[in-house]
Write a protein that holds these residues in place. Sequence first.
Motif, PDB file in Angstrom:
ATOM      1  N   ALA A  45      -3.362  -2.533  -7.928  1.00  0.00           N
ATOM      2  CA  ALA A  45      -4.151  -1.912  -6.867  1.00  0.00           C
ATOM      3  C   ALA A  45      -3.399  -1.801  -5.550  1.00  0.00           C
ATOM      4  O   ALA A  45      -3.654  -0.875  -4.762  1.00  0.00           O
ATOM      5  CB  ALA A  45      -5.444  -2.706  -6.655  1.00  0.00           C
ATOM      6  N   HIS A  46      -2.460  -2.716  -5.293  1.00  0.00           N
ATOM      7  CA  HIS A  46      -1.899  -2.786  -3.941  1.00  0.00           C
ATOM      8  C   HIS A  46      -0.400  -3.097  -3.912  1.00  0.00           C
ATOM      9  O   HIS A  46       0.366  -2.422  -3.227  1.00  0.00           O
ATOM     10  CB  HIS A  46      -2.645  -3.841  -3.132  1.00  0.00           C
ATOM     11  N   LEU A  47       0.007  -4.131  -4.632  1.00  0.00           N
ATOM     12  CA  LEU A  47       1.369  -4.647  -4.463  1.00  0.00           C
ATOM     13  C   LEU A  47       2.438  -3.687  -4.978  1.00  0.00           C
ATOM     14  O   LEU A  47       3.535  -3.612  -4.410  1.00  0.00           O
ATOM     15  CB  LEU A  47       1.513  -6.008  -5.148  1.00  0.00           C
ATOM     16  N   GLU A  48       2.150  -2.967  -6.049  1.00  0.00           N
ATOM     17  CA  GLU A  48       3.155  -2.043  -6.587  1.00  0.00           C
ATOM     18  C   GLU A  48       3.534  -0.989  -5.557  1.00  0.00           C
ATOM     19  O   GLU A  48       4.724  -0.719  -5.326  1.00  0.00           O
ATOM     20  CB  GLU A  48       2.641  -1.377  -7.855  1.00  0.00           C
ATOM     21  N   ALA A  49       2.544  -0.389  -4.913  1.00  0.00           N
ATOM     22  CA  ALA A  49       2.830   0.619  -3.893  1.00  0.00           C
ATOM     23  C   ALA A  49       3.550   0.006  -2.706  1.00  0.00           C
ATOM     24  O   ALA A  49       4.443   0.635  -2.108  1.00  0.00           O
ATOM     25  CB  ALA A  49       1.528   1.281  -3.436  1.00  0.00           C
TER      26      ALA A  49
END
Length: 456
Positions: A45-49
């Motif tokens: 949801a957040h960390l990859e981006a």
Amino acid sequence: MKSILRGAVAAWAVGACSAGAQDYDPEWTAGEDALRQSIRADYSAHLEALYQHFHAHPELSLREFNTAARLARELREAGYEVTEGVGGNDEEPGGVVAVFENGDGPTVMLRADMDGLPVREQTSVDYISTDTGIDRYGVESPVMHACAHDTHMTALVGAAREMMNRRAEWSGTLVLIGQPAEELGLGAQRMLDDGLFTRFPTPDFNLSFHTFSAVPAGRITYVPGFAMANVDTVDVWVQGRGGHGAYPHTTKDPVYLSAQIIVALQSLVSRELSPLDPGVITVGAINAGTKHNIISDEAHLQLTVRSYSDEVRQHLLTGIERVAHAQAASYGLNEDEYPRVVVETPYTPALYNEPTLALRSVEIMRERFGDTAVVEASSIMGGEDFSRYHRTEHAVPTFMFWVGGTTQERLDGYAESGLVAPSNHSPFFAPDAPEVSIIQATEAMTAVALDILATE
């Protein structure tokens, strides 16, 4: 991570990865508990981006303006009290310190470094860096996160978010820092000089990790005690008496004298140190002269000096000057013509992993990842200024561990071809499976912090 040579990385990797390398399952077959499920969800949801943003937009040492601002924003939005510019000035952004006080208990510090390297990225990732930067000397160059500091910042944010979500499970104080200029060995000291341990809660424990290309993704390695070396940079200015190359007897050739010094310096390690006390003196560059038939009047030697103990470090540094002066004297130079030896300050002190904290952390990580996934390795002669946080009057116990950055399949492929996988600092290195590296690092940091700060 400063100055880790490709051959040393390969040798270290063999020792680190031998145990259980063939039968290890990087999916951690012990099962998916609530913590891991939460981190996996947050990664998607957040960390990859966030990781891809950091990777695509690196900044050079002491120029981490946008990086520090983004990291500060992430930690502030996670609920921490954030201070920016620690150790900085009008021209340098400094570091980020985030604090969350959650009742009585110990203080734990988690650290990530922020700077990229002057390297033109040559990986095949979709989020490749095409950015350039201007360093503190005004030189423009391509910039790349070739040492995986982007994974460090991302995992720090991941751990920060998990710790905030689980604040009912722990009591104490959490201090999170984004450190500049690790690649120069300057950032930790600058933050300390600006009151890191006085303006903010003094930690009882310091934790950090480093993504390492030579370790298989899904594996963690560690070294209790001395893990990385003292790193000193030494310049030796060798004087001579220049003249015509056809008449060397009328000169004092600094190139010849430099050659004698270079050979003699190796006796400091081979004949003056105990075989049980590691030390390295490498002459990385020698520069002299302008033309084939001119004997110059000066040569410049550039050395890197590595050691673990303070006693060995001091012996090597004083020995370099002694050897250089003795060779000059034997060549007939006057005392005022002896080589000038300059030791660069500050240096990077040896990284010492406090054994009790290291073994406690390893026990927690093995419970989560399994015995074959957490493997003891051997010390290396690279350097890391995370060591600075232990070298204060507080003597705070520190522990840094290494997280794998290259898949076992790719490591095997390189080995079968007689090659070595691209090392940290290579333009070809980016983690093959960043989700594995970041999720495992986030989980390890969170689990250890939760154990130290656990409510009883």
